[in-house]
Write an enzyme that holds these catalytic residues in place. Structure first.
Site, PDB file in Angstrom:
ATOM      1  N   GLY A  48       0.770  -1.240   0.000  1.00  0.00           N
ATOM      2  CA  GLY A  48       0.000   0.000   0.000  1.00  0.00           C
ATOM      3  C   GLY A  48       0.800   1.288   0.000  1.00  0.00           C
ATOM      4  O   GLY A  48       0.354   2.299  -0.531  1.00  0.00           O
ATOM      5  N   ASP A 106      -5.338   2.122  10.509  1.00  0.00           N
ATOM      6  CA  ASP A 106      -6.774   1.941  10.700  1.00  0.00           C
ATOM      7  C   ASP A 106      -6.981   1.510  12.165  1.00  0.00           C
ATOM      8  O   ASP A 106      -7.027   2.357  13.054  1.00  0.00           O
ATOM      9  CB  ASP A 106      -7.211   0.880   9.681  1.00  0.00           C
ATOM     10  CG  ASP A 106      -8.693   0.652   9.596  1.00  0.00           C
ATOM     11  OD1 ASP A 106      -9.400   1.555   9.153  1.00  0.00           O
ATOM     12  OD2 ASP A 106      -9.148  -0.442   9.969  1.00  0.00           O
ATOM     13  N   LYS A 134      -7.086   6.898  10.380  1.00  0.00           N
ATOM     14  CA  LYS A 134      -8.518   6.910  10.722  1.00  0.00           C
ATOM     15  C   LYS A 134      -8.576   6.949  12.244  1.00  0.00           C
ATOM     16  O   LYS A 134      -8.638   5.898  12.889  1.00  0.00           O
ATOM     17  CB  LYS A 134      -9.206   5.636  10.200  1.00  0.00           C
ATOM     18  CG  LYS A 134      -9.343   5.541   8.683  1.00  0.00           C
ATOM     19  CD  LYS A 134     -10.059   4.244   8.309  1.00  0.00           C
ATOM     20  CE  LYS A 134     -10.164   4.051   6.816  1.00  0.00           C
ATOM     21  NZ  LYS A 134     -10.641   2.697   6.441  1.00  0.00           N
ATOM     22  N   PHE A 155     -14.186   3.348   3.806  1.00  0.00           N
ATOM     23  CA  PHE A 155     -13.178   2.584   3.060  1.00  0.00           C
ATOM     24  C   PHE A 155     -12.766   3.367   1.813  1.00  0.00           C
ATOM     25  O   PHE A 155     -13.593   3.910   1.097  1.00  0.00           O
ATOM     26  CB  PHE A 155     -13.740   1.214   2.657  1.00  0.00           C
ATOM     27  CG  PHE A 155     -12.688   0.314   2.105  1.00  0.00           C
ATOM     28  CD1 PHE A 155     -11.816  -0.348   2.955  1.00  0.00           C
ATOM     29  CD2 PHE A 155     -12.544   0.152   0.737  1.00  0.00           C
ATOM     30  CE1 PHE A 155     -10.806  -1.164   2.441  1.00  0.00           C
ATOM     31  CE2 PHE A 155     -11.548  -0.664   0.220  1.00  0.00           C
ATOM     32  CZ  PHE A 155     -10.683  -1.321   1.080  1.00  0.00           C
ATOM     33  N   ASP A 162      -5.789  -0.358  -1.939  1.00  0.00           N
ATOM     34  CA  ASP A 162      -6.551  -1.261  -2.803  1.00  0.00           C
ATOM     35  C   ASP A 162      -7.852  -1.741  -2.183  1.00  0.00           C
ATOM     36  O   ASP A 162      -8.049  -1.678  -0.973  1.00  0.00           O
ATOM     37  CB  ASP A 162      -5.715  -2.509  -3.093  1.00  0.00           C
ATOM     38  CG  ASP A 162      -5.615  -3.424  -1.865  1.00  0.00           C
ATOM     39  OD1 ASP A 162      -5.213  -2.930  -0.797  1.00  0.00           O
ATOM     40  OD2 ASP A 162      -5.974  -4.612  -1.963  1.00  0.00           O
TER      41      ASP A 162
HETATM   42  P1  IMP Z   1      -4.811  -1.851  10.592  1.00  0.00           P
HETATM   43  O1  IMP Z   1      -3.941  -2.985  11.053  1.00  0.00           O
HETATM   44  O2  IMP Z   1      -6.265  -2.081  10.944  1.00  0.00           O
HETATM   45  O3  IMP Z   1      -4.333  -0.499  11.081  1.00  0.00           O
HETATM   46  O4  IMP Z   1      -4.801  -1.871   9.007  1.00  0.00           O
HETATM   47  C1  IMP Z   1      -3.766  -1.326   8.276  1.00  0.00           C
HETATM   48  C2  IMP Z   1      -3.762  -1.835   6.863  1.00  0.00           C
HETATM   49  O5  IMP Z   1      -5.095  -2.107   6.404  1.00  0.00           O
HETATM   50  C3  IMP Z   1      -3.235  -0.767   5.920  1.00  0.00           C
HETATM   51  O6  IMP Z   1      -1.841  -0.888   5.767  1.00  0.00           O
HETATM   52  C4  IMP Z   1      -3.994  -1.021   4.642  1.00  0.00           C
HETATM   53  O7  IMP Z   1      -3.299  -1.940   3.850  1.00  0.00           O
HETATM   54  C5  IMP Z   1      -5.307  -1.633   5.095  1.00  0.00           C
HETATM   55  N1  IMP Z   1      -6.415  -0.639   5.110  1.00  0.00           N
HETATM   56  C6  IMP Z   1      -6.965  -0.015   6.181  1.00  0.00           C
HETATM   57  N2  IMP Z   1      -7.962   0.810   5.831  1.00  0.00           N
HETATM   58  C7  IMP Z   1      -8.033   0.728   4.481  1.00  0.00           C
HETATM   59  C8  IMP Z   1      -8.872   1.392   3.490  1.00  0.00           C
HETATM   60  O8  IMP Z   1      -9.753   2.224   3.775  1.00  0.00           O
HETATM   61  N3  IMP Z   1      -8.617   1.042   2.192  1.00  0.00           N
HETATM   62  C9  IMP Z   1      -7.662   0.158   1.825  1.00  0.00           C
HETATM   63  N4  IMP Z   1      -6.872  -0.481   2.709  1.00  0.00           N
HETATM   64  C10 IMP Z   1      -7.050  -0.193   4.026  1.00  0.00           C
END
Ligand code: IMP
Length: 179
Positions: A48, A106, A134, A155, A162
């Site tokens: 990403g 996220d 977020k 999202f 992606d």
């Molecule tokens: P976390 O572990 O929940 O913080 O997720 C982080 C990873 O989830 C990021 O590196 C992204 O690859 C993916 N991600 C989180 N939110 C989104 C979104 O809105 N669109 C696309 N990928 C996301």
């Protein structure tokens, strides 16, 4: 292109490229100022962060290195909570100033896991640079010094991000408008 279709979902433009690049420049300015003399190692989290990393690195003016790691925690549009390390570090980070370069924080679980993996190798300091945050979704306490932009819980795709592997190629960021 104000709306796009990625697989079966419809997305509308929410952050145009110019706005993204202004935010990336702000982060680069802060890092150039804060980490001068520390020869940081930028550690980009694939897939990403590839576009953010490219635009950020073009604006870093202090001596530095860049390397890549690959992790996975997402399937579809919601976090699985499972974080796996897919591709390890091939660089010694002991005693180094490390800057993690992420596309989006996220829940923060991916970042927490990555911090654990890195701390085990005894870097001097670890900083976090993320294109997007977020804040309302954050589940774990994280000290994020460099967040280019904060967004609501929706999202998004584009600029490296992606939906099931698709949509990374767009230069702007788009928010989902239909399921
Ligand atoms: P976390 O572990 O929940 O913080 O997720 C982080 C990873 O989830 C990021 O590196 C992204 O690859 C993916 N991600 C989180 N939110 C989104 C979104 O809105 N669109 C696309 N990928 C996301």
């Amino acid at each position: 292109m104000s709306t796009i279709k990625v697989k079966e979902k419809q997305f509308a433009i929410s952050i145009p490229e110019a706005e993204i690049l202004t935010a990336v420049q702000r982060v680069a300015d802060a890092i150039n100022h804060d980490l001068e003399g520390k020869e940081p190692l930028f550690l980009s989290v694939l897939n990403g962060a590839f576009m953010f990393t490219a635009d950020l690195m073009k604006r870093i003016t202090i001596p530095c290195e860049v390397s890549f790691i690959k992790l996975s925690s997402y399937e579809g549009t919601s976090s699985t909570g499972q974080v796996r390390q897919l591709m390890g570090l091939n660089q010694c980070i002991k005693g180094r100033t490390v800057v993690i370069v992420e596309d989006i924080v996220d829940t923060g679980l991916t970042m927490q896991k990555l911090l654990e993996l890195l701390q085990a190798q005894e870097p001097a300091e670890v900083h976090i640079a993320t294109l997007l945050l977020k804040p309302d979704k954050l589940k774990v306490p994280l000290h994020i010094e460099y967040a280019a932009m904060q967004i609501p819980n929706d999202f998004i795709v584009g600029y490296g991000l992606d939906y099931d592997g698709f949509g990374r190629n767009y230069k702007d960021i788009y928010t989902v408008i239909s399921d």
